[in-house]
Design a protein around this motif. Structure first.
Motif, short mmCIF file in Angstrom:
data_model
loop_
_atom_site.label_atom_id
_atom_site.label_comp_id
_atom_site.label_asym_id
_atom_site.label_seq_id
_atom_site.Cartn_x
_atom_site.Cartn_y
_atom_site.Cartn_z
N ASP A 87 8.94 9.57 1.74
CA ASP A 87 9.17 8.23 1.39
C ASP A 87 10.66 7.90 1.52
O ASP A 87 11.09 6.70 2.11
N SER A 88 11.29 8.95 1.03
CA SER A 88 12.80 8.72 1.03
C SER A 88 13.27 8.58 2.70
O SER A 88 14.26 7.92 3.07
N GLN A 89 12.76 9.44 3.58
CA GLN A 89 13.08 9.33 4.74
C GLN A 89 12.80 8.07 5.56
O GLN A 89 13.74 7.57 6.28
N LEU A 132 12.55 5.07 4.05
CA LEU A 132 13.64 4.08 3.43
C LEU A 132 15.03 4.45 4.20
O LEU A 132 15.64 3.45 4.44
N GLY A 133 15.44 5.69 4.25
CA GLY A 133 16.56 5.91 5.01
C GLY A 133 16.91 5.46 6.43
O GLY A 133 17.77 4.80 6.74
N ILE A 134 15.61 5.54 7.12
CA ILE A 134 15.76 4.97 8.61
C ILE A 134 15.65 3.43 8.34
O ILE A 134 16.40 2.96 9.17
N LEU A 135 14.93 2.81 7.39
CA LEU A 135 15.11 1.37 7.45
C LEU A 135 16.61 0.80 6.94
O LEU A 135 17.04 -0.18 7.59
N ARG A 136 17.29 1.53 6.07
CA ARG A 136 18.60 1.14 5.81
C ARG A 136 19.56 1.57 6.89
O ARG A 136 20.43 0.71 7.19
N GLN A 137 19.18 2.43 7.69
CA GLN A 137 20.12 2.87 8.86
C GLN A 137 19.92 1.64 9.95
O GLN A 137 20.92 1.12 10.68
N GLY A 138 18.74 1.16 10.01
CA GLY A 138 18.51 0.00 10.95
C GLY A 138 19.61 -1.42 10.53
O GLY A 138 20.08 -1.91 11.16
N VAL A 167 0.85 -1.26 -0.05
CA VAL A 167 -0.07 0.08 0.02
C VAL A 167 0.90 1.29 0.10
O VAL A 167 0.65 2.26 -0.54
N TRP A 168 2.17 1.12 0.79
CA TRP A 168 2.86 2.43 0.68
C TRP A 168 3.49 2.74 -0.71
O TRP A 168 3.31 3.83 -0.96
N MET A 169 3.91 1.56 -1.43
CA MET A 169 4.20 2.12 -2.73
C MET A 169 3.33 2.47 -3.70
O MET A 169 3.38 3.33 -4.39
N GLU A 170 2.03 1.98 -3.49
CA GLU A 170 0.79 2.53 -4.46
C GLU A 170 0.70 3.92 -4.18
O GLU A 170 0.26 4.80 -4.76
N GLN A 171 0.54 4.47 -2.61
CA GLN A 171 0.25 5.88 -2.26
C GLN A 171 1.45 6.81 -2.62
O GLN A 171 1.30 7.86 -3.09
N MET A 172 2.70 6.21 -2.77
CA MET A 172 3.86 7.00 -3.09
C MET A 172 3.87 7.56 -4.84
O MET A 172 4.29 8.39 -5.07
N VAL A 173 2.95 6.87 -5.35
CA VAL A 173 2.74 7.07 -7.06
C VAL A 173 2.35 8.61 -7.09
O VAL A 173 2.79 9.34 -7.78
N THR A 174 1.33 8.99 -6.21
CA THR A 174 0.52 10.06 -6.30
C THR A 174 1.26 11.38 -5.18
O THR A 174 0.76 12.51 -5.10
N ARG A 175 2.32 10.74 -4.33
CA ARG A 175 2.90 11.67 -3.42
C ARG A 175 3.71 12.54 -4.09
O ARG A 175 4.78 12.01 -4.52
N ASP A 176 3.91 13.76 -4.17
CA ASP A 176 4.79 14.70 -4.52
C ASP A 176 4.90 15.94 -3.59
O ASP A 176 4.17 16.70 -3.30
N PRO A 177 6.01 16.24 -3.06
CA PRO A 177 7.29 15.46 -3.29
C PRO A 177 7.30 14.21 -2.29
O PRO A 177 6.50 14.08 -1.41
N ARG A 229 21.29 -3.75 1.03
CA ARG A 229 21.46 -3.92 -0.42
C ARG A 229 19.91 -3.86 -1.09
O ARG A 229 19.72 -3.03 -2.06
N LEU A 230 19.20 -4.70 -0.69
CA LEU A 230 17.87 -4.62 -1.36
C LEU A 230 17.17 -3.40 -1.07
O LEU A 230 16.41 -2.91 -1.81
N PHE A 231 17.31 -2.81 0.16
CA PHE A 231 16.80 -1.44 0.35
C PHE A 231 17.29 -0.49 -0.53
O PHE A 231 16.59 0.51 -1.05
N GLY A 232 18.66 -0.48 -0.94
CA GLY A 232 19.13 0.16 -1.91
C GLY A 232 18.53 0.31 -3.34
O GLY A 232 18.14 1.29 -4.18
N TYR A 233 18.33 -1.00 -3.64
CA TYR A 233 17.87 -1.19 -4.94
C TYR A 233 16.20 -0.78 -5.13
O TYR A 233 15.94 -0.30 -5.99
N CYS A 234 15.72 -0.95 -3.77
CA CYS A 234 14.25 -0.56 -3.57
C CYS A 234 14.23 0.99 -3.99
O CYS A 234 13.36 1.55 -4.80
N ALA A 235 15.29 1.82 -3.29
CA ALA A 235 15.48 3.07 -3.60
C ALA A 235 15.55 3.80 -5.02
O ALA A 235 14.89 4.59 -5.66
N VAL A 236 16.38 2.75 -5.86
CA VAL A 236 16.53 3.12 -7.23
C VAL A 236 15.06 2.97 -7.77
O VAL A 236 14.83 3.81 -8.54
N ILE A 237 14.25 1.82 -7.83
CA ILE A 237 12.95 1.74 -8.44
C ILE A 237 12.08 2.69 -7.95
O ILE A 237 11.33 3.06 -8.93
#
Length: 240
Positions: A65-67, A69-75, A51-61, A140-148
């Motif tokens: 979402d980037s914050q 994902l950054g927290i998840l990568r920090q963990g 659901v998060w990724m679906e909601q991201m489509v219409t969220r601008d800026p 690494r997977l969270f990094g790939y997710c950020a790219v997508i």
């Protein structure tokens, strides 16, 4: 002295406790990742990642979402670093096993040879190494997710928007699954340290760890909150 001879230093209780450790570790992971109709916390949260990724489509800026994902990568980075420190500490103990054996003998009155304590520490190291590898792969997977996520168009009418969002969700869920596997490895690595006190303490530690992990995934207030009807917010329990 051969490895076969060294195996006789351990009792049947030791082998039973060690078997229970690995069966519990692998078994609870399988149950959590394949919960069926029960729905574990990890499984229920995965749906919200989609659901998060679906909601991201219409969220601008998409700063929010980037914050996240950054927290998840920090963990993942934090736990990967902690595993490296733990592995280094265990290797240092193996290099100074005589002192460890002296402390253990004072606690257990066991006069087992040094090789017994070294093998017990190797089990802890094995679990810690597995946790480290899972955390690194999750990072690494969270990094790939950020790219997508960065490649997902902001226009919902774009034919590539939602397919790419689903790809990002799949990577995010896989990263979270690897992260959870790493956490379980750490839980059972901590339980494995009880083997230094004997087979019975190891059995008790494994059963306690198994109960804690099972409760958090299938009988916790956080799970009740995830299952609560969103239209009836008053029924959502307070998480403590």
């Amino acid at each position: 002295m051969t490895w076969t001879d060294r195996l006789f230093f351990f009792t049947a209780w030791d082998y039973a406790a060690l078997t229970l450790l690995f069966v519990a570790w692998i078994g609870i992971g399988f149950v959590i990742e394949n919960p069926g109709k029960r729905g574990s916390v990890s499984h229920l949260t995965a749906e919200y990642r989609r659901v998060w990724m679906e909601q991201m489509v219409t969220r601008d800026p998409r700063i929010f979402d980037s914050q996240i994902l950054g927290i998840l990568r920090q963990g993942t980075a934090f736990f990967a670093s902690a595993c490296m420190i733990a592995i280094g500490g265990m290797l240092a103990l193996i290099g100074n096993a005589e002192r460890l054996a002296g402390v253990a003998q004072d606690l257990t009155l066991d006069t087992a040879p040094i090789i017994v304590w070294e093998l017990k520490l190797l089990v802890v190291i094995l679990l810690a190494v597995n946790g480290f590898l899972k955390f690194v792969w999750s990072h690494r997977l969270f990094g790939y997710c950020a790219v997508i996520m960065a490649a997902v168009p902001n226009d919902p009418a774009d034919p590539a928007a939602y397919p790419r969002a689903r790809k990002a969700a799949a990577l995010n869920i896989t990263a979270a699954r690897s992260y959870n596997k790493g956490l379980r490895s750490i839980y059972f690595a901590m339980a494995a340290t009880a083997w230094l006190l004997g087979a019975v303490p190891l059995i008790l530690a494994v059963l306690f760890t198994l109960a804690v992990v099972y409760r958090r995934e299938f009988a916790s207030q956080s799970r009740e909150a995830l299952l609560a009807d969103e239209g009836q917010t008053a029924q959502i329990p307070e998480i403590r």
